[in-house]
Every structure is written in C-alpha cells, then in structure tokens.
Design a protein around this motif. Structure first.
Motif, PDB file in Angstrom:
ATOM      1  N   SER A 156      39.839  40.616  38.138  1.00 46.40           N
ATOM      2  CA  SER A 156      40.488  39.990  36.979  1.00 46.40           C
ATOM      3  C   SER A 156      41.725  39.191  37.383  1.00 46.40           C
ATOM      4  O   SER A 156      42.308  38.488  36.549  1.00 46.40           O
ATOM      5  N   THR A 185      29.970  41.205  33.892  1.00 41.03           N
ATOM      6  CA  THR A 185      31.329  40.714  33.639  1.00 41.03           C
ATOM      7  C   THR A 185      31.289  39.356  32.953  1.00 41.03           C
ATOM      8  O   THR A 185      30.602  38.439  33.409  1.00 41.03           O
ATOM      9  N   ASP A 245      40.105  44.630  32.093  1.00 40.94           N
ATOM     10  CA  ASP A 245      40.056  43.432  31.256  1.00 40.94           C
ATOM     11  C   ASP A 245      41.389  42.692  31.295  1.00 40.94           C
ATOM     12  O   ASP A 245      42.464  43.310  31.271  1.00 40.94           O
ATOM     13  N   GLN A 293      34.947  43.172  30.883  1.00 42.17           N
ATOM     14  CA  GLN A 293      33.780  43.974  31.237  1.00 42.17           C
ATOM     15  C   GLN A 293      32.858  44.107  30.034  1.00 42.17           C
ATOM     16  O   GLN A 293      33.285  44.449  28.932  1.00 42.17           O
ATOM     17  N   ARG A 294      31.601  43.803  30.246  1.00 44.00           N
ATOM     18  CA  ARG A 294      30.572  43.984  29.248  1.00 44.00           C
ATOM     19  C   ARG A 294      29.488  44.889  29.831  1.00 44.00           C
ATOM     20  O   ARG A 294      29.390  45.034  31.049  1.00 44.00           O
ATOM     21  N   VAL A 316      33.193  36.039  32.107  1.00 43.37           N
ATOM     22  CA  VAL A 316      34.288  35.184  32.556  1.00 43.37           C
ATOM     23  C   VAL A 316      34.330  33.972  31.631  1.00 43.37           C
ATOM     24  O   VAL A 316      33.293  33.343  31.372  1.00 43.37           O
ATOM     25  N   CYS A 330      38.653  37.578  31.786  1.00 45.33           N
ATOM     26  CA  CYS A 330      37.646  38.354  32.507  1.00 45.33           C
ATOM     27  C   CYS A 330      37.497  39.670  31.741  1.00 45.33           C
ATOM     28  O   CYS A 330      38.479  40.424  31.610  1.00 45.33           O
ATOM     29  N   LYS A 356      31.577  42.616  42.853  1.00 42.54           N
ATOM     30  CA  LYS A 356      32.663  42.704  41.887  1.00 42.54           C
ATOM     31  C   LYS A 356      33.349  41.355  41.680  1.00 42.54           C
ATOM     32  O   LYS A 356      33.310  40.475  42.544  1.00 42.54           O
ATOM     33  N   MET A 408      30.423  44.096  38.453  1.00 46.55           N
ATOM     34  CA  MET A 408      31.498  44.891  37.871  1.00 46.55           C
ATOM     35  C   MET A 408      32.826  44.153  37.935  1.00 46.55           C
ATOM     36  O   MET A 408      33.060  43.339  38.837  1.00 46.55           O
ATOM     37  N   LEU A 409      33.685  44.450  36.962  1.00 46.97           N
ATOM     38  CA  LEU A 409      35.021  43.851  36.906  1.00 46.97           C
ATOM     39  C   LEU A 409      36.011  44.773  37.591  1.00 46.97           C
ATOM     40  O   LEU A 409      36.101  45.960  37.278  1.00 46.97           O
ATOM     41  N   GLU A 410      36.780  44.206  38.482  1.00 49.40           N
ATOM     42  CA  GLU A 410      37.799  44.965  39.212  1.00 49.40           C
ATOM     43  C   GLU A 410      39.181  44.596  38.672  1.00 49.40           C
ATOM     44  O   GLU A 410      39.530  43.422  38.585  1.00 49.40           O
TER      45      GLU A 410
END
Length: 262
Positions: free
Chosen positions: A5, A101, A135, A96-97, A103, A94, A2, A130-132
C-alpha cells in the motif's frame, strides 16, 4: 504475490498527449461509428500512457496478467478537441478485497490553459494478490450504487471476432490479453477478451442511440469478461437526471453492472 500500500501517492506526468481528428475518428470507427465527434469514453485513449507509466513505476506491470478492470468512474468537464492535453496520473487507493487487491488510479487531463477536461478513477483488481501494509486511500472510493429500479432491454451489440484487435489499434491501448490467445491462456483466461473500456464504450453508444442525455459522468462496475465473437444486450432506464444501464451476455449474465450516465 503481494502489493504494498506504500505505492499510494505515487504520481506520473503531466504527460503531453496530442488529440487529432484521425485519433478521434479511429476510436469511433472501432465502435462502429464514422463521425469525428468525440465519444464520451475517448479519455481512456489519452490516459493510457499515464496508466503504463504508473504500472511500471509501482511494479504493477510485472503482475499485469493478474489484472482485471473492476470499476470505472469518468467525469467529463468538457469534450476534448483537436488539441494538446496534459495528463497526470496518481495512485489514490490500495484496498484488500476478497478476490485480491483493488488498486485505484486517478487521471486528470487539462488543456493548455490549465482548465480541466476530464477526471477518471480507474479501479483494477489484481486477482489472488494480497495487500501488504493494510488499506490505504487518499480519495473517497465507492462502488457505484445498486440500481433501484428495473431496467428494460434497449438493443443488442454485436462484438466481432476481431473487435479486440481493432479497438487496440484505434484506441492506441495495447494489452496482449485482448489480442494474443497464447498470452491470454497463460494468464488463466479461456481466450482473448474484449477490453473493459470497449465494452463500456459500446454500451454507452447503445444507450445514447436510444435515450438522449448530455454525458457528464459515467460510472460502472465490470462483472464479467466478454469473449469474441459474442452478442451483448444493453438494458437501461431513466432515473431522474441519470440513465441506469446494465450489459448482459448471451447467457443473461451481467458483464457491466451498476452503470450510470448522468
């Protein structure tokens, strides 16, 4: 795996970078040009130390093998000269796609008088990460718009087997996925690949060889990897005050799309 953000807002620099004639000429030589006139993409060279500093301070360096250069937006306020520049970097987004992720780093280069020289938004996609925290962005981040007209082929670009090694040394940008086959394969790649900025610089050079324009801004999205050796074909067309361009590999697949020079 992860990315938080919370790294948005992290800063690096200002870092002093000394641009000299040898560096300017070496970068051009990596692109097949023997002049000492600054190439429009030269800012990627003096931005590299700030890139590394931000990756290390945010922990992104530890997952560097997951990184692909996704998009690039460069604004040239004036061409760099043989001078000392102060380069600052910051994490501005940051997001999420679906593939991972995104950046985005922003780099700002200023001269000794504090006047701006270049500004870059450098978008990196961390595949499968994954983005934590959801966004987060402190800047307006947009994909380059789609082309609204057909592009015509303007010329081929031959990419040699050693292009990644030459670009690495001349640009002073080192990432082993471009030079070390074992590292590249361990990162899930079929072999070493050409730097995204090298592909972009070669494409811009071909456009400028065929179509005249004062370069103040360059935007694009990276769509595929370039193995070496290979042959690329650049397609371009004028659209008002801009030149639209796309670069395709030997199979006709885009490796750079939504390119714009204005």
């Amino acid at each position: 795996m992860k990315i938080s953000s919370a790294i948005v807002g992290r800063e690096a620099g200002p870092d002093a970078q000394h641009v000299d004639k040898r560096w300017l000429m070496a970068y051009n030589a990596a692109l097949g040009d023997v002049s000492d006139k600054p190439h429009p993409l030269f800012p990627v060279c003096y931005e590299w130390p700030a890139t590394q500093a931000l990756r290390k301070s945010t922990g992104l360096q530890e997952i560097n093998a997951r990184l692909v250069h996704a998009q690039h937006e460069l604004t040239i306020h004036r061409q760099p000269r043989q001078e000392k520049l102060l380069v600052s970097g910051s994490v501005v987004a940051c997001l999420q796609r679906k593939p991972g992720t995104l950046v985005v780093f922003r780099f700002e280069a200023k001269d000794g008088k504090g006047e701006p020289v270049s500004t870059t938004h450098y978008g990196m996609l961390y595949r499968g990460v994954m983005l934590e925290g959801g966004d987060r962005s402190t800047a307006s981040i947009e994909d380059p718009p789609r082309h609204e007209q057909q592009l015509e082929p303007i010329g081929d670009v031959a990419v040699g087997a050693t292009a990644g090694h030459v670009y690495t040394e001349c640009a002073r940008i080192w990432n082993p996925i471009h030079t070390d086959p074992e590292y590249a394969r361990a990162a899930g790649l079929p072999g070493i690949i050409l730097h995204g900025t090298a592909t972009l610089a070669l494409s811009v050079s071909k456009v400028l060889e065929k179509l005249e324009i004062e370069v103040k801004r360059v935007r694009c999205r990276f769509a595929g990897m370039v193995l070496m050796p290979s042959t690329l074909t650049v397609h371009a067309s004028r659209a008002g005050d801009e030149i639209l361009f796309e670069t395709r590999d030997a199979t006709g697949q885009a490796v750079i799309e939504r390119g714009r020079i204005g």
